[in-house]
Design a protein around this motif. Structure first.
Motif, PDB file in Angstrom:
ATOM      1  N   GLY A  55       0.785  -1.229   0.000  1.00  0.00           N
ATOM      2  CA  GLY A  55       0.000   0.000   0.000  1.00  0.00           C
ATOM      3  C   GLY A  55       0.816   1.278   0.000  1.00  0.00           C
ATOM      4  N   TRP A  56       2.123   1.171  -0.265  1.00  0.00           N
ATOM      5  CA  TRP A  56       2.959   2.370  -0.278  1.00  0.00           C
ATOM      6  C   TRP A  56       2.527   3.273  -1.422  1.00  0.00           C
ATOM      7  N   GLU A  57       2.209   4.527  -1.101  1.00  0.00           N
ATOM      8  CA  GLU A  57       1.697   5.445  -2.125  1.00  0.00           C
ATOM      9  C   GLU A  57       2.534   6.702  -2.288  1.00  0.00           C
ATOM     10  N   ASP A  68      -1.940  -2.100   4.993  1.00  0.00           N
ATOM     11  CA  ASP A  68      -3.197  -1.444   5.319  1.00  0.00           C
ATOM     12  C   ASP A  68      -3.612  -1.869   6.728  1.00  0.00           C
ATOM     13  N   LYS A  70      -6.356  -1.666   8.204  1.00  0.00           N
ATOM     14  CA  LYS A  70      -7.679  -2.324   8.217  1.00  0.00           C
ATOM     15  C   LYS A  70      -7.531  -3.814   7.928  1.00  0.00           C
ATOM     16  N   LEU A  71      -6.609  -4.177   7.042  1.00  0.00           N
ATOM     17  CA  LEU A  71      -6.378  -5.597   6.763  1.00  0.00           C
ATOM     18  C   LEU A  71      -5.770  -6.297   7.978  1.00  0.00           C
TER      19      LEU A  71
END
Length: 148
Positions: A55-57, A68, A70-71
């Motif tokens: 999820g690195w953005e 993440d 949430k995961l």
């Protein structure tokens, strides 16, 4: 200190790392929570590796990863009451050694195993596992036992 897993788990993690090259892969290491999980010298047994999306953005994903939250919460909820849990994390270092970076240290939590796979030119080229020191200033290497 040691991290052990069946050969099938190692093969899955290595395939994941190779398939995401030249980006870093990442995922969870799941298994029974050992008594003394928080103590130096503890042994962790992994019975499942669960790949997660990187999820690195904030830029290229060839030297960074993010999970993440949430995961993570979802997996913890799923495993609640089973005696199993998240015992560590894995990620790859594309065309770099399986040595934790300053970025890895900055984001690491104590007690958990951090299994890093070296992937050179798209092929798995070894791995090492680390546990962050309680003071957060360094990592200690732990033995990796595959096929145990």
């Amino acid at each position: 200190m040691s991290l052990s897993c069946p050969a099938s788990v190692w093969e899955q993690v290595a395939k994941t790392a190779e398939s995401t090259f030249p980006e870093e892969c990442c995922g969870l290491l799941l298994g029974p929570i050992p008594s003394g999980f928080h103590l130096a010298g503890r042994a962790v047994r992994v019975d499942e590796a669960r790949p997660l999306p990187n999820g690195w953005e904030a830029g290229p994903r060839n030297n960074r990863y993010a999970l993440d939250p949430k995961l993570l919460m979802s997996v913890e909820s799923e495993l609640s009451g089973t005696g199993r849990g998240i015992v560590g994390f894995y990620h790859s270092h594309p065309d770099a050694m399986a040595w934790p970076s300053p970025f890895d240290l900055e984001r690491a939590w104590p007690c958990y195993s951090y299994w890093i796979l070296c992937v050179r030119q798209g092929r798995s080229d070894g791995s090492r596992s680390w546990v962050r020191s309680e003071d957060g200033l360094s990592f200690r290497e732990e033995k990796v036992l595959i096929g145990e």
